[in-house]
Write an enzyme that holds these catalytic residues in place. Structure first.
Site, PDB file in Angstrom:
ATOM      1  CG  HIS A 261      55.474  10.669  34.138  1.00  0.00           C
ATOM      2  ND1 HIS A 261      54.599  10.484  35.252  1.00  0.00           N
ATOM      3  CD2 HIS A 261      55.858  12.301  34.591  1.00  0.00           C
ATOM      4  CE1 HIS A 261      54.551  11.039  35.991  1.00  0.00           C
ATOM      5  NE2 HIS A 261      55.480  12.421  35.337  1.00  0.00           N
ATOM      6  CG  ASP A 315      61.044  18.119  35.982  1.00  0.00           C
ATOM      7  OD1 ASP A 315      61.311  19.189  36.436  1.00  0.00           O
ATOM      8  OD2 ASP A 315      61.460  16.922  36.277  1.00  0.00           O
TER       9      ASP A 315
HETATM   10  C1  SDX Z   1      58.503  14.375  37.839  1.00  0.00           C
HETATM   11  O1  SDX Z   1      55.530  10.992  39.247  1.00  0.00           O
HETATM   12  C2  SDX Z   1      55.596  11.692  38.939  1.00  0.00           C
HETATM   13  O2  SDX Z   1      54.603  12.621  39.028  1.00  0.00           O
HETATM   14  C3  SDX Z   1      56.602  13.086  38.993  1.00  0.00           C
HETATM   15  C4  SDX Z   1      56.443  14.695  38.368  1.00  0.00           C
HETATM   16  C5  SDX Z   1      55.404  15.382  39.169  1.00  0.00           C
HETATM   17  O3  SDX Z   1      54.804  16.257  38.773  1.00  0.00           O
HETATM   18  O4  SDX Z   1      55.826  15.503  40.351  1.00  0.00           O
HETATM   19  O5  SDX Z   1      55.893  14.271  36.968  1.00  0.00           O
HETATM   20  C6  SDX Z   1      57.573  15.560  38.258  1.00  0.00           C
HETATM   21  O6  SDX Z   1      59.730  13.800  38.650  1.00  0.00           O
HETATM   22  C7  SDX Z   1      59.176  13.950  36.253  1.00  0.00           C
HETATM   23  C8  SDX Z   1      60.088  12.991  36.184  1.00  0.00           C
HETATM   24  C9  SDX Z   1      61.683  13.622  35.949  1.00  0.00           C
HETATM   25  N1  SDX Z   1      62.827  12.860  35.630  1.00  0.00           N
HETATM   26  C10 SDX Z   1      63.437  12.691  34.630  1.00  0.00           C
HETATM   27  O7  SDX Z   1      62.884  13.150  33.786  1.00  0.00           O
HETATM   28  C11 SDX Z   1      64.608  11.606  34.602  1.00  0.00           C
HETATM   29  C12 SDX Z   1      64.366  10.883  33.752  1.00  0.00           C
HETATM   30  N2  SDX Z   1      62.766   9.764  33.452  1.00  0.00           N
HETATM   31  C13 SDX Z   1      63.645   8.826  33.977  1.00  0.00           C
HETATM   32  O8  SDX Z   1      64.337   8.352  34.776  1.00  0.00           O
HETATM   33  C14 SDX Z   1      61.776   7.692  34.253  1.00  0.00           C
HETATM   34  O9  SDX Z   1      61.417   8.138  33.192  1.00  0.00           O
HETATM   35  C15 SDX Z   1      60.915   7.993  36.118  1.00  0.00           C
HETATM   36  C16 SDX Z   1      62.749   8.363  36.434  1.00  0.00           C
HETATM   37  C17 SDX Z   1      60.728   9.401  35.414  1.00  0.00           C
HETATM   38  C18 SDX Z   1      60.484   7.057  35.619  1.00  0.00           C
HETATM   39  O10 SDX Z   1      60.975   5.568  36.080  1.00  0.00           O
HETATM   40  P1  SDX Z   1      59.996   5.042  35.930  1.00  0.00           P
HETATM   41  O11 SDX Z   1      58.805   4.294  35.779  1.00  0.00           O
HETATM   42  O12 SDX Z   1      60.864   4.298  37.261  1.00  0.00           O
HETATM   43  O13 SDX Z   1      60.930   4.261  35.061  1.00  0.00           O
HETATM   44  P2  SDX Z   1      62.293   2.835  34.179  1.00  0.00           P
HETATM   45  O14 SDX Z   1      63.287   4.361  35.112  1.00  0.00           O
HETATM   46  O15 SDX Z   1      61.385   1.863  35.092  1.00  0.00           O
HETATM   47  O16 SDX Z   1      61.901   2.784  32.343  1.00  0.00           O
HETATM   48  C19 SDX Z   1      61.276   2.077  32.238  1.00  0.00           C
HETATM   49  C20 SDX Z   1      61.604   1.827  30.782  1.00  0.00           C
HETATM   50  C21 SDX Z   1      63.394   1.233  30.826  1.00  0.00           C
HETATM   51  O17 SDX Z   1      63.848   0.602  29.350  1.00  0.00           O
HETATM   52  P3  SDX Z   1      63.791  -1.419  29.939  1.00  0.00           P
HETATM   53  O18 SDX Z   1      64.714  -1.091  30.986  1.00  0.00           O
HETATM   54  O19 SDX Z   1      62.090  -1.876  30.306  1.00  0.00           O
HETATM   55  O20 SDX Z   1      63.648  -1.515  29.218  1.00  0.00           O
HETATM   56  O21 SDX Z   1      61.824   3.172  29.707  1.00  0.00           O
HETATM   57  C22 SDX Z   1      63.338   3.506  30.185  1.00  0.00           C
HETATM   58  C23 SDX Z   1      63.725   2.166  30.895  1.00  0.00           C
HETATM   59  O22 SDX Z   1      65.272   2.233  30.131  1.00  0.00           O
HETATM   60  N3  SDX Z   1      63.387   5.023  30.351  1.00  0.00           N
HETATM   61  C24 SDX Z   1      63.999   5.993  29.882  1.00  0.00           C
HETATM   62  C25 SDX Z   1      63.730   6.401  29.658  1.00  0.00           C
HETATM   63  N4  SDX Z   1      63.268   6.614  31.589  1.00  0.00           N
HETATM   64  C26 SDX Z   1      62.816   5.190  30.905  1.00  0.00           C
HETATM   65  N5  SDX Z   1      65.199   5.574  28.044  1.00  0.00           N
HETATM   66  C27 SDX Z   1      65.463   6.637  28.534  1.00  0.00           C
HETATM   67  N6  SDX Z   1      65.382   8.002  28.757  1.00  0.00           N
HETATM   68  C28 SDX Z   1      64.543   7.754  29.794  1.00  0.00           C
HETATM   69  N7  SDX Z   1      64.484   9.067  30.714  1.00  0.00           N
END
Ligand code: SDX
Length: 386
Positions: A261, A315
């Site tokens: 998140h 989710d």
């Molecule tokens: C919702 O914003 C809100 O409030 C949203 C929400 C709401 O109520 O409205 O809470 C609802 O959208 C929940 C999120 C649902 N999405 C997912 O479950 C999809 C999987 N999660 C991600 O893709 C991600 O965590 C996000 C999209 C939720 C957040 O993305 P960010 O903040 O842009 O983070 P990022 O992708 O830049 O990741 C930062 C680091 C990375 O590692 P590094 O490259 O720095 O080493 O964290 C890692 C990412 O690779 N990472 C994950 C991960 N999420 C982040 N690694 C593996 N699996 C994951 N799910």
């Protein structure tokens, strides 16, 4: 005004000043209008929560009754909207159907009088009332069935489950579904809410605002992740497969759905509550085989990615609750939309109350002073390559 650095995804950049909700991502705290989500989930209903978010305070008994009555009165769909839905392909995604229906509602209410409190009130009521009916109607119509008319004697949550499953839900199922709606109703400036605010800032109508937010919520990085979680649990198939699955995804730099998140660096408080709700349903109706896979997944992800603050988000467990309520997987995100419309409308109202159009800037990275090449002199892409 100072120029700020470019931050991809606008991470940490304030986009507004708001008094609607508050998130503390380190402590795992969420408040609606200053009230902890746990208290609201325990004591409130979705419609009371929507009232709180949109009108800024808890309603009196009389105000709540009036709001519930108005919503109940507006639940039915115009037959032309139903006729339009008959033309949708049955294989289309329900989020696309919902986006089209929300936008189409604007055709019937094209007066745009944002300064008129009655117009604002009517739009709020209509959208909150009709969106569940649209979702349930499409779910039945795509199977060739007639939509089920809403029932005035049922609560908002119970009526949706009734329209969807064509039978009255038991009180526990209705209450659990209502709590799910409360938990999803609002979450500060997430992607779909930001989309709603940008659209609102042009002073367009609220139906366009909600339609744009529905389109944004649909993506797998946002609300669409709840559907992807179930696909992932199915693909993993057994508790033994969890560890190799996670190892492979991490090695391939792929995201694990339902985890991570932008704001929370601990387990999302809503995921905690949803997990408890799922367990309540399992106690009554039997355990979902995917639950053991989900528990192992949470353990392994914590072990491998906990140091990065990657924990279950809203989710992750919601789908397990919806499955036990007999809801098809592709309706999980539309259900998120049924709830989040309250937050979108709260932000719409806040935005138009102090509006300035959103118009950020960019850092241009392209060339300047390029020569215009006449059409006949242009090379095909492959001819340009060495
Ligand atoms: C919702 O914003 C809100 O409030 C949203 C929400 C709401 O109520 O409205 O809470 C609802 O959208 C929940 C999120 C649902 N999405 C997912 O479950 C999809 C999987 N999660 C991600 O893709 C991600 O965590 C996000 C999209 C939720 C957040 O993305 P960010 O903040 O842009 O983070 P990022 O992708 O830049 O990741 C930062 C680091 C990375 O590692 P590094 O490259 O720095 O080493 O964290 C890692 C990412 O690779 N990472 C994950 C991960 N999420 C982040 N690694 C593996 N699996 C994951 N799910």
């Amino acid at each position: 005004m100072t120029t700020c650095d470019y931050r991809p995804g606008l991470e940490g950049v304030p986009a507004t000043q708001s008094s609607i909700s508050y998130v503390d991502g380190k402590e795992g705290i969420l408040e609606y209008r200053g009230i902890r989500i746990g208290d609201i989930a325990q004591h409130s209903s979705f419609l009371e929560t929507a009232y709180l978010l949109i009108w800024g305070g808890l309603p009196t008994h009389h105000e709540l009754q009036a709001f519930e009555h108005q919503v109940q009165y507006h639940r039915r769909l115009k037959y032309r909207i139903r006729d339009m839905m008959k033309c949708f392909p049955e294989s289309g995604h329900p989020m696309d159907a919902l986006q089209a229906c929300a936008a189409a509602l604007g055709l019937f209410h094209s007066r745009r009088a944002l300064e008129d409190p009655t117009y604002v009130q009517d739009a709020v009521v209509r959208l909150i009332a009709k969106i569940p009916t649209m979702v349930a109607a499409f779910a039945l119509m795509r199977k060739g069935n007639d939509p089920v008319q809403p029932r005035d004697d049922l609560s908002y949550a119970a009526n949706f489950l009734y329209m969807l499953n064509e039978q009255e839900p038991d009180p526990l199922a209705a209450r659990i579904f209502d709590v799910c709606l409360i938990l999803h109703a609002e979450h500060t400036i997430n992607a779909s809410t930001f989309s709603a605010m940008v659209t609102a800032s042009t002073l367009t109508d609220p139906y366009a605002v909600v339609a744009s937010a529905v389109g944004t919520l649909a993506g797998p990085l946002h609300g669409g992740a709840n559907e992807e979680v179930i696909a992932m649990l199915k693909e993993i198939g057994s508790v033994e497969n969890v560890r190799p699955y996670i190892d492979a995804r991490i090695a391939n730099k792929e995201k694990i759905m339902g985890f991570g998140h932008r704001v929370y660096k601990v387990k999302d408080p809503r995921a905690e509550t949803l997990q408890r709700l799922a367990e309540q349903l399992f106690d009554k109706e039997g355990r979902d085989a995917y639950y053991d896979i989900a528990l192992e997944l949470e353990l392994v992800v914590k072990e491998k990615l906990g140091h990065k603050g990657i924990y279950p988000n809203v989710d992750f467990y919601s789908g397990l609750v919806y499955r036990k309520l007999g809801i098809p997987t592709d309706l999980f995100t539309p259900i998120f939309a049924i709830a989040r419309v309250a937050g979108w409308l709260a932000h719409w109202k806040e935005q138009i109350g102090k509006n300035r159009i959103f118009r950020p800037t960019q850092i241009y990275e392209g060339p300047h002073d390029q020569r215009y090449v006449p059409l006949e002199n242009r090379l095909q892409l492959w001819e340009k390559q060495p």
